[in-house]
Scaffold this motif. Structure first.
Motif, mmCIF file in Angstrom:
data_model
loop_
_atom_site.group_PDB
_atom_site.id
_atom_site.type_symbol
_atom_site.label_atom_id
_atom_site.label_comp_id
_atom_site.label_asym_id
_atom_site.label_seq_id
_atom_site.Cartn_x
_atom_site.Cartn_y
_atom_site.Cartn_z
ATOM 1 N N ASN A 80 0.948 -1.041 -0.058
ATOM 2 C CA ASN A 80 0.161 -0.032 0.132
ATOM 3 C C ASN A 80 0.915 1.199 -0.023
ATOM 4 O O ASN A 80 2.016 1.161 0.526
ATOM 5 C CB ASN A 80 -1.033 0.179 1.118
ATOM 6 N N TRP A 81 0.427 2.460 -0.635
ATOM 7 C CA TRP A 81 1.112 3.598 -0.489
ATOM 8 C C TRP A 81 0.674 4.583 0.472
ATOM 9 O O TRP A 81 -0.394 4.706 0.712
ATOM 10 C CB TRP A 81 0.942 4.477 -1.829
ATOM 11 N N TYR A 82 1.589 4.745 1.550
ATOM 12 C CA TYR A 82 0.986 5.354 2.838
ATOM 13 C C TYR A 82 2.559 6.259 3.396
ATOM 14 O O TYR A 82 3.398 5.723 3.641
ATOM 15 C CB TYR A 82 0.855 4.334 3.974
ATOM 16 N N GLY A 83 2.074 7.423 3.348
ATOM 17 C CA GLY A 83 3.245 8.299 4.049
ATOM 18 C C GLY A 83 4.195 8.656 3.117
ATOM 19 O O GLY A 83 5.485 8.716 3.643
ATOM 20 N N TYR A 143 6.083 2.776 0.045
ATOM 21 C CA TYR A 143 5.268 1.631 0.198
ATOM 22 C C TYR A 143 5.313 0.912 1.616
ATOM 23 O O TYR A 143 6.406 0.862 1.975
ATOM 24 C CB TYR A 143 5.876 0.828 -1.037
#
Length: 113
Positions: free
Chosen positions: A64-67, A70
């Motif tokens: 997931n792409w977060y902050g 990945y």
């Protein structure tokens, strides 16, 4: 106390019937934010799938792409939805970057009650 006339009672009953028949439940709101990332996602991590559980499907882990980076989201059991097939998240090339197609449940065309 006066008793309602039969006409008034009939009109009230018709009004309730019409109102109940024309009611539609509000649609469930779904929030979806689409993010395009320039970096290719890392290869999936190996996860050993646990033994099957009745009434559940295995939702495999994914990146997931977060902050701004990945982040691995581990697999989990998802409650089965009769008449639907689970589709896990998948990253696809999009223009000059990558876009994730979020997990979803798709109606099973072969399912019959």
């Amino acid at each position: 106390m006066k008793r309602p006339t039969p006409l008034l009672a009939t009109l009230a009953a018709l009004g309730l019937t019409f109102g109940a028949a024309s009611y539609t439940a509000p649609a469930a709101a779904r929030e979806y934010v689409s993010v395009t990332v320039t970096d290719r996602p890392p290869p999936p991590r190996f996860e050993r799938m646990p033994p099957p559980r009745v009434g559940y499907v295995w939702a495999p882990g994914y990146w997931n792409w977060y902050g701004g980076r990945y982040v691995w989201v581990g697999g989990r059991w998802a409650a089965q939805r009769p008449g639907y097939v689970y589709h896990p998240p998948v990253w696809h090339p999009y223009g000059r970057g990558w876009r994730v197609e979020r997990e979803t449940w798709v109606r099973d065309p072969h399912w019959h009650h």
